[in-house]
Design a protein around this motif. Structure first.
Motif, PDB file in Angstrom:
ATOM      1  N   SER A 143       0.828  -1.209   0.000  1.00 29.13           N
ATOM      2  CA  SER A 143       0.000   0.000   0.000  1.00 29.13           C
ATOM      3  C   SER A 143       0.860   1.256   0.000  1.00 29.13           C
ATOM      4  O   SER A 143       0.611   2.197  -0.748  1.00 29.13           O
ATOM      5  CB  SER A 143      -0.895   0.045   1.239  1.00 29.13           C
ATOM      6  N   GLN A 146       2.660   1.646  -3.466  1.00 30.36           N
ATOM      7  CA  GLN A 146       1.750   1.858  -4.590  1.00 30.36           C
ATOM      8  C   GLN A 146       1.103   3.240  -4.510  1.00 30.36           C
ATOM      9  O   GLN A 146       0.947   3.908  -5.526  1.00 30.36           O
ATOM     10  CB  GLN A 146       0.687   0.753  -4.632  1.00 30.36           C
ATOM     11  N   LYS A 148       2.404   5.838  -3.442  1.00 30.67           N
ATOM     12  CA  LYS A 148       3.393   6.833  -3.828  1.00 30.67           C
ATOM     13  C   LYS A 148       3.843   6.673  -5.278  1.00 30.67           C
ATOM     14  O   LYS A 148       4.766   7.353  -5.725  1.00 30.67           O
ATOM     15  CB  LYS A 148       4.611   6.741  -2.895  1.00 30.67           C
ATOM     16  N   GLY A 149       3.219   5.751  -6.010  1.00 36.50           N
ATOM     17  CA  GLY A 149       3.540   5.596  -7.427  1.00 36.50           C
ATOM     18  C   GLY A 149       4.772   4.758  -7.716  1.00 36.50           C
ATOM     19  O   GLY A 149       5.310   4.799  -8.822  1.00 36.50           O
TER      20      GLY A 149
ATOM     21  N   ARG B   5       7.183  14.821 -10.262  1.00 31.94           N
ATOM     22  CA  ARG B   5       7.063  13.744 -11.245  1.00 31.94           C
ATOM     23  C   ARG B   5       6.333  14.239 -12.495  1.00 31.94           C
ATOM     24  O   ARG B   5       5.400  15.051 -12.405  1.00 31.94           O
ATOM     25  CB  ARG B   5       6.304  12.563 -10.639  1.00 31.94           C
ATOM     26  N   SER B 135       2.625  -4.302 -12.219  1.00 28.16           N
ATOM     27  CA  SER B 135       2.686  -3.860 -10.822  1.00 28.16           C
ATOM     28  C   SER B 135       1.285  -3.587 -10.265  1.00 28.16           C
ATOM     29  O   SER B 135       0.949  -4.013  -9.150  1.00 28.16           O
ATOM     30  CB  SER B 135       3.553  -2.592 -10.741  1.00 28.16           C
ATOM     31  N   TYR B 139      -0.921  -5.517  -7.262  1.00 23.00           N
ATOM     32  CA  TYR B 139      -1.550  -4.852  -6.118  1.00 23.00           C
ATOM     33  C   TYR B 139      -3.041  -5.171  -6.062  1.00 23.00           C
ATOM     34  O   TYR B 139      -3.608  -5.352  -4.979  1.00 23.00           O
ATOM     35  CB  TYR B 139      -1.321  -3.347  -6.194  1.00 23.00           C
TER      36      TYR B 139
END
Lengths: 477, 477
Positions: A143, A146, A148-149, B5, B135, B139
């Motif tokens: 968590s 993910q 935070k990218g 980003r 990814s 998740y």
């Protein structure tokens, strides 16, 4: 009729007509009260059997470990300690459990005995709680990253690269050991092995992870890693799970910030989701420590210790400062340390780490800027020419929980270091490519997941926080 | 100044004064326009260089693959295709990339060439997208199970049990192969090996997972598994990731419901989170299929295909029905199948599975109740005495994506089956304990994660959906 999980029944906001629960009998008291558990929570639901209208034969089969299905009304409990109980109207034995033979008796078993029964120990309160906490901690890890990218990367488990030197490796082969093919020189012909070369189990996904960070920016791994080291300690496993984030454009300070924020997040998340399990584990630890002399007991109870980590910044201390502190410390002067600290450059032993964390700072500590010659080849050399941008995070009772660094991004400096250490450039051609093409400052760390689970559960042996531990002379199950 | 980003810059709701971006140059047009990517999104941000006030030397170093830092204002773009761009005030080259030598040129490379450069292919649009989708799918797997209260279990990677027979295994050893210790009988002395016995890499965590399901109720694994099979196909890897849920008290129908709901959830989740990446991959697939004859092209575009799976129930068909359909099918009558289906009991080949999924039902299919003698020992025998409660889920273009079953919960029936198949009871003593103590109906399945990634990304070779594929004769990196 679909059964309802015990957790949901216990959390019900009102009484319910006709519910079904399925689970395993923990205890059966007075021919009347079943404590039923289905693994959804540490709490059992009390099921009150109408013993006068139940056959003697059925009552006899309600034994510890038996699987049963109970149907009845969810009513307010008259007993203490629970809000609701099931007034059983129908009871079915799904699977018997011979009370004489079932190894998990309703009494205290030694941890050693439980390890030998790793397939059944999870039916106890303590190991049910540990495994639920482990699972929630795993999810907290995903968590955090993910959100935070970060991109999750599955680096290879079987690897042809064995240059990192993080530890002894296991060999992986499909060759017949009793009839090994030989080449013309009389050596084992690995061209005939499955992968056409000598292969091992990975000790770290870092090097492969770096190649992905230099494309995706922020990545993390979370997978099994291996050490073929004959360490029979309470802190080492031959097979363990590791988390390795790697971030392009992060320097060592960013790396420390990330590690601290990450650890605090996952602990906080787990405390919120696993309150019941952690409360039980806190009680278990208090009970266990009663048999210890006062001096060896923990200064803080489990939840207090976890809160302490959330509420206090980790102390950041350079290696050089740490050496000064240790050199002037009472155990060093009184020669109580096994390894006396005399001068700068000494590698720190766990006795020194424990002194810093448990006695001097009384808080988690981040040590940084270590001497280059006691750290790995890929760490960024500082301008002083003798230290590298390494960091270790030390936790009370656990020791090193994180090891990381800013990576050496300069091609020439890295190649020179590899030459000095005799690391084959050709074998790591792909790693060096990250420095050949679009190199940049980047940093990462590795966190041994089981050490984190140890810390959060308050257990003291790492074999008790992984489902089926792999250690020297032990690969049962 | 901390960099932002690219994804966040592109998603900005307004123009911004002074931003910093760091990333890698994808292209540099007209000595003025940098397409900058940092891996956070498939989209590049356009950075407009003030070329009149930038030195010739610096401009020359802005090459494909170079790492740069740009600082400037985020302004509305005059060009088509992007809302914002960066008007560069300051540009710094962080790491050069020799345009002649950088393998990832801004042109189309063959997938084979990219596999040989697995450490760099992730810097291309397609592989960046695939790895982000992978990814997010991972998740989604964890999210699904954790929300439902499943416990994540890390079953062992190194195992002493090799009884399942799911496939050829890799041996794990720390013995010196050029000097193997021998015992008195002249055989290899595995007592001297690290674990004191012969050990392999796991082919499945199911058996260990079952022991945990019989305590925690609902569990899942998600970890690497291994097959030492010399299969050089586009659907097989020697090292791949597998998801294995196991649920106490679930029968085969519950198991089918779970698998279908799970697959639909993770696809939906990924479509929501990875819209840009999937749109790109859909375009890539359309482009690639242009070179194919019409008959070989997909009937649906990628997103249409994914939506189809979300919106339609999987067709549930018994093995017996499937055999009837196949026996009466045109390719069977015209002898177009390589393996002609004559009678009940035949094992289905992938040509048959493809016919059912792609021609007959035109939808995902769940086949169930297979003949006992073509399935594994642990599957629940039906009352007919000749079929077992097995299920396979077949997907268009992929074939088998899930294999599962209701497990044989009856001790006597299970032991009898093991005897017939010559499986050693003593080796699986711990597995049999689940049936000795509190046994109950339970079910589970295995899903090959890379096959799911194949399906969702529209790629056609499984080597292109895992970071560093392991296949016969290949363990580079």
């Amino acid at each position: 009729m679909r059964h309802t999980r015990v957790k949901d029944l216990l959390n019900s906001t009102n009484t319910l007509h006709e519910v079904n629960a399925k689970g395993w009998v923990r205890t059966f008291r007075n021919n009347q009260f079943i404590a039923l558990n289905d693994g959804s929570t540490i709490n059992n639901i009390q099921c009150v059997v109408d013993f006068e209208n139940t056959s003697e034969e059925t009552l006899k089969r309600i034994t510890t470990g038996a699987a049963v299905s109970v149907t009845g009304d969810l009513v307010e409990s008259k007993g203490a300690g629970q809000k609701y109980e099931i007034q059983v109207k129908k009871l079915e034995i799904l699977g018997d459990s011979d009370a004489e033979k079932f190894p998990m008796q309703p009494k205290k078993h030694s941890l050693e005995f439980l390890r030998e029964n790793a397939h059944l120990r999870v039916r106890t309160n303590a190991f049910g709680a540990i495994m639920r906490v482990r699972s929630v901690l795993s999810y907290a890890v995903h968590s955090y990253f993910q959100q935070k990218g970060f991109v999750y990367v599955n680096t290879p488990i079987i690897t042809g690269a064995d240059a990192e030197g993080a530890g002894e490796m296991f060999q992986v082969t499909s060759l017949p050991l009793d009839n090994l093919p030989k080449n013309e020189e009389g050596n084992i012909d690995y061209k005939k092995d499955f992968f056409g070369k000598h292969t091992n189990l990975t000790v770290s996904g870092q090097l492969e992870g770096e190649t992905f960070a230099m494309a995706l920016g922020q990545i993390y791994t979370f997978g099994p890693t291996f050490r073929a080291e004959n360490s029979n300690t309470s802190r080492h496993l031959a097979e363990f799970w590791m988390i390795e984030p790697e971030v392009a454009f992060n320097n060592l300070n960013d790396n420390m910030d990330l590690a601290e924020d990450f650890i605090q997040y996952v602990i906080k998340y787990t405390m919120e989701k696993c309150a019941d399990d952690l409360k039980f584990l806190e009680g278990r630890l208090l009970e266990e420590e009663k048999s210890k002399p006062q001096a060896e007991r923990s200064e803080m109870a489990l939840l207090e210790k976890l809160n302490f980590v959330l509420e206090n910044n980790f102390k950041r201390v350079s290696y050089t400062e740490a050496i000064d502190i240790l050199r002037d410390s009472a155990p060093n002067k009184k020669k109580k340390f096994q390894y006396i600290i005399n001068e700068w450059g000494a590698d720190l032993q766990s006795e020194h780490e424990r002194y810093l964390v448990e006695k001097h700072f009384k808080s988690p500590v981040i040590l940084f800027d270590y001497p280059a010659n006691i750290k790995a080849f890929y760490m960024r050399l500082n301008e002083d020419g003798k230290t590298v941008r390494a960091m270790d995070i030390l936790f009370p009772g656990i020791g090193e929980i994180v090891g990381g660094s800013q990576r050496e991004e300069r091609f020439d400096v890295l190649v020179e270091k590899m030459k000095v250490l005799g690391i084959d450039e050709e074998e790591l051609w792909w790693y060096l490519d990250t420095r050949r093409f679009g190199s940049a400052v980047h940093s990462g760390f590795g966190l041994g997941f089981e050490r984190l689970v140890l810390f959060v559960t308050g257990m003291t042996n790492i074999r008790d926080v992984i489902p089926f531990p792999r250690t020297p002379q032990n690969a049962e199950f």
